[in-house]
Design a protein around this motif. Sequence first.
Motif, mmCIF file in Angstrom:
data_model
loop_
_atom_site.group_PDB
_atom_site.id
_atom_site.type_symbol
_atom_site.label_atom_id
_atom_site.label_comp_id
_atom_site.label_asym_id
_atom_site.label_seq_id
_atom_site.Cartn_x
_atom_site.Cartn_y
_atom_site.Cartn_z
ATOM 1 N N ARG A 102 70.052 -29.843 74.985
ATOM 2 C CA ARG A 102 69.287 -30.202 76.180
ATOM 3 C C ARG A 102 68.500 -29.022 76.727
ATOM 4 O O ARG A 102 67.819 -29.159 77.728
ATOM 5 N N LEU A 103 68.620 -27.883 76.095
ATOM 6 C CA LEU A 103 67.883 -26.700 76.532
ATOM 7 C C LEU A 103 66.644 -26.539 75.653
ATOM 8 O O LEU A 103 66.564 -27.124 74.567
ATOM 9 N N PRO A 104 65.686 -25.747 76.107
ATOM 10 C CA PRO A 104 64.470 -25.580 75.293
ATOM 11 C C PRO A 104 64.763 -25.120 73.868
ATOM 12 O O PRO A 104 64.098 -25.578 72.934
ATOM 13 N N ILE A 105 65.786 -24.306 73.698
ATOM 14 C CA ILE A 105 66.062 -23.801 72.346
ATOM 15 C C ILE A 105 66.467 -24.949 71.421
ATOM 16 O O ILE A 105 66.018 -25.034 70.274
ATOM 17 N N HIS A 148 57.807 -25.075 75.780
ATOM 18 C CA HIS A 148 58.933 -24.266 75.319
ATOM 19 C C HIS A 148 58.982 -22.892 75.973
ATOM 20 O O HIS A 148 60.018 -22.484 76.495
ATOM 21 N N ARG A 199 75.119 -28.903 74.880
ATOM 22 C CA ARG A 199 74.400 -28.220 75.947
ATOM 23 C C ARG A 199 73.085 -27.642 75.411
ATOM 24 O O ARG A 199 72.035 -27.787 76.019
ATOM 25 N N LEU A 200 73.177 -26.995 74.256
ATOM 26 C CA LEU A 200 71.981 -26.358 73.693
ATOM 27 C C LEU A 200 70.921 -27.399 73.356
ATOM 28 O O LEU A 200 69.733 -27.135 73.449
ATOM 29 N N GLU A 259 65.040 -28.953 67.036
ATOM 30 C CA GLU A 259 64.756 -30.297 66.526
ATOM 31 C C GLU A 259 63.271 -30.453 66.196
ATOM 32 O O GLU A 259 62.918 -31.105 65.227
ATOM 33 N N MET A 284 61.834 -21.484 78.264
ATOM 34 C CA MET A 284 62.692 -20.453 77.696
ATOM 35 C C MET A 284 62.909 -19.336 78.707
ATOM 36 O O MET A 284 64.022 -18.859 78.907
ATOM 37 N N ASP A 307 59.738 -42.976 76.888
ATOM 38 C CA ASP A 307 61.064 -42.833 76.274
ATOM 39 C C ASP A 307 61.135 -43.413 74.868
ATOM 40 O O ASP A 307 62.209 -43.596 74.317
ATOM 41 N N ARG A 321 65.700 -28.129 71.775
ATOM 42 C CA ARG A 321 64.533 -28.970 71.505
ATOM 43 C C ARG A 321 63.635 -28.311 70.476
ATOM 44 O O ARG A 321 63.073 -28.973 69.615
ATOM 45 N N ALA A 322 63.530 -26.981 70.562
ATOM 46 C CA ALA A 322 62.704 -26.280 69.580
ATOM 47 C C ALA A 322 63.305 -26.426 68.181
ATOM 48 O O ALA A 322 62.584 -26.603 67.206
ATOM 49 N N LEU A 336 58.214 -38.135 75.682
ATOM 50 C CA LEU A 336 58.472 -37.119 76.701
ATOM 51 C C LEU A 336 58.977 -35.823 76.059
ATOM 52 O O LEU A 336 58.558 -34.724 76.430
ATOM 53 N N GLU A 337 59.873 -35.956 75.077
ATOM 54 C CA GLU A 337 60.394 -34.756 74.411
ATOM 55 C C GLU A 337 59.286 -33.957 73.742
ATOM 56 O O GLU A 337 59.297 -32.729 73.753
ATOM 57 N N PHE A 343 66.534 -22.795 86.326
ATOM 58 C CA PHE A 343 66.185 -23.559 85.140
ATOM 59 C C PHE A 343 66.018 -25.031 85.460
ATOM 60 O O PHE A 343 65.082 -25.671 85.006
ATOM 61 N N MET A 367 61.236 -37.530 67.818
ATOM 62 C CA MET A 367 61.553 -37.237 69.216
ATOM 63 C C MET A 367 60.738 -38.182 70.096
ATOM 64 O O MET A 367 59.720 -38.718 69.666
ATOM 65 N N PRO A 406 67.870 -39.016 72.696
ATOM 66 C CA PRO A 406 66.876 -38.077 73.226
ATOM 67 C C PRO A 406 67.517 -37.110 74.225
ATOM 68 O O PRO A 406 68.474 -37.457 74.900
ATOM 69 N N SER A 407 66.963 -35.901 74.297
ATOM 70 C CA SER A 407 67.568 -34.883 75.149
ATOM 71 C C SER A 407 67.123 -35.025 76.592
ATOM 72 O O SER A 407 67.701 -34.421 77.475
ATOM 73 N N VAL A 408 66.078 -35.797 76.832
ATOM 74 C CA VAL A 408 65.567 -35.941 78.187
ATOM 75 C C VAL A 408 64.893 -37.306 78.265
ATOM 76 O O VAL A 408 64.424 -37.828 77.254
ATOM 77 N N TYR A 409 64.906 -37.932 79.441
ATOM 78 C CA TYR A 409 64.272 -39.244 79.550
ATOM 79 C C TYR A 409 63.752 -39.462 80.951
ATOM 80 O O TYR A 409 64.179 -38.823 81.901
#
Lengths: 455, 281
Positions: free
Chosen positions: A308-311, B116, A305-306, A316, B120, B161, A313-314, B108-109, B136, B105, A435-438
């Motif tokens: 896929r959240l901004p935290i 961020h 879950r984390l 990584e 956040m 992607d 991604r930060a 897109l990422e 969110f 990454m 990837p966390s988002v696509y």
Amino acid sequence: MAASQPAAERLTDSLKDAVVAAVIALALFSGLIGIRTTADVGGLGLNFRWELLAAAVATVFAGRFLLNVFVWRTDKPVTRLFSGPMPKIPGLDKLGVIAGPIMLIAAFMLPVISWNFFGQQNRYIMDLAILVMTYIMLGWGLNIVVGLAGLLDLGYVAFYAVGAYSYALLSTKFFPLMVELGYAGPGIMDWAFWVSLPLAGILAAFWGIILGFPVLRLRGDYLAIVTLAFGEIIRIVLLNWYEFTGGPDGLSRIPRPSFFGIPFSRGEGGFADFFGLGYSPMHRIIFLFYLILILALITNFVTMRLRRLPIGRAWEALREDEIACRALGINTRNTKLTAFAIGAMFGGFAGSFFATRQGFISPESFVFMESALILAIVVLGGLGSQIGVVIAAVVMIGGFEIFRDLAEYRMLVFGLLMVSIMVWRPRGLISSRNPSVYLKERKAVGAEHVAEGRG
Amino acid sequence: MSQWEKDPVVTVEHLTMRFGGLVAIDDLSFNAGRSQITALIGPNGAGKTTVFNCLTGFYKPTEGRITLRHDNGETFLLERLRDHEIARDAHVSRTFQNIRLFSGMTVLENLMVAQHNPLMRASAWTIGGVFGISGFRQAETEAIDLAKYWLDHTRLLDRADEPASDLPYGAQRRLEIARAMCTRPVLLCLDEPAAGLNPRESAELNQLLRYICDEHGLSILLIEHDMSVVMEISDHIVVLDYGSKISDGTPDHVRNDPSVIAAYLGVDDEEVDAVVGTEAE
């Protein structure tokens, strides 16, 4: 091609290769075979066995030469097998998609299978399964710090210890004191584990932040060394603060967990009595297994879950390039601290589970070797890969158990495994990242792109 | 009176940066105008990147003041802020001379990481995000939309992607600009964006920068060696040599300034040709 190679050239090449092999064999065997220690009258003596050494080297030379000429051909020397990354195995990276659900079902079914088919061995298998699950949970926890945020932490076991001692001290000293002083009813002792579990996690996270604050200014190797030192400091404090932690005697009679308030005891009011079953000591073991399974799955779920959240991604992004992160307005210090704290929290949960399972803890359980083992599981499995950690934990811990009789060779195999993985798949068993988002399709990112992180 | 004196987005006053005995920037003062492209040029080692590093907080200036003014009149003293605060609060965004993408990454990422801080906040500092609060999810959709917008304008939408390090060099440069734009900057600092680009890519970059500046009203500060880029798109040029300003004005003014020609003559024939050559056009 072997066929087009002139016979003479093949012969000389084979000879050269065999000579190299013989020299390596000589270097290795002169210590292992050539010298033997004997117990003489006045103490230890050395017995040189040159004939045996010569025979071993000659065997390697001849064998290598013949194999080169007739079987392998010299355009494909054996060393090539060990000399580079493994060729890409299609589908290995997709392994997670299939293997994940299968392993999950297998894990849930294990007690049933073990109960019905392994009669005598049942207890042993369940104990081993609990041990493996504990390491899977620790691996997943450390994966947040090492795999996602790229911070090399060699002292992870410190948080495992904090969790274990938190639960042990709360349940053997603090709760009885509360009962004695009348702040809590005696019923709290049945709930000790469930009350302590979140507290242990919070305390471990708190220690993660306290240790992380000064340490996270460092990077790379320096970070690794200092985390190692902090891990040792915690252990040494536990060892020497006799009045509080019991020092080397450890803490014993730690309460066993209850089935949400119902103890696993024989007779009136126990688990078996409550559910109308015949009493069996296995009930508690099976309960412990499901408990650690659920805890580990929570760890996995929260991590996924984390990510896929901004935290996440930060984290990584921090592993990929810290300077770019700062240029994008990410507070790198706080981001590293959250990774450290959340990793530590799961270590703390696992620690309090360890304490309740063992019923006894001492600083001996939290030596550096444990940190190294957990780190090895993460690195072998593949940094950042959840399923890789599972496979590595099963192989390593399961393997250790299977080769229990060969205890003295365990570390040898362990080292060999590490070296082979580093040569063949330097990014670990499962090394691609999702990837966390696509936008259109989720394509796995190949291992060659992903950075290890430099702290 | 020129735009950069009337309405400067950033004012650099008496900026000095010393590394031990080395004076990299010596009492430098200049303005950059709002919604203008300001180019910072000079021979190698003139201290251009050091100015950028002072502006974006990667170096703490030894002396001097750097003032940033937002449209709404809010001002920030950049020399007092830390690097991530400059990006987060003052909305100064930058790219790097040697591209710094999150190579493992996807494209897109990379753009999502750039958003961020708003994400956040929307995820209630992760706690709400773990439980999937609807605010969110909406913020994330908006973030993807912003990313798509900039991917579209940098012609990277088809490759969204793919891993960032799989892109060809020119596309990586564009991605870095797109990523910087996703932080919704007020001032965009580009460190040699045209380095290593072929003439066609370079022309495209000119268009992109002009578009960003004209349509979005963004102020751009640019370090560039490629004179065709500098002379064509800049509204204002500041020339540095040995850490001091030797010329400051419109492209026409700078290219006729004898001290600029002298500074370039002392360095590299090719670069002199570039300056003199564009003059002849």
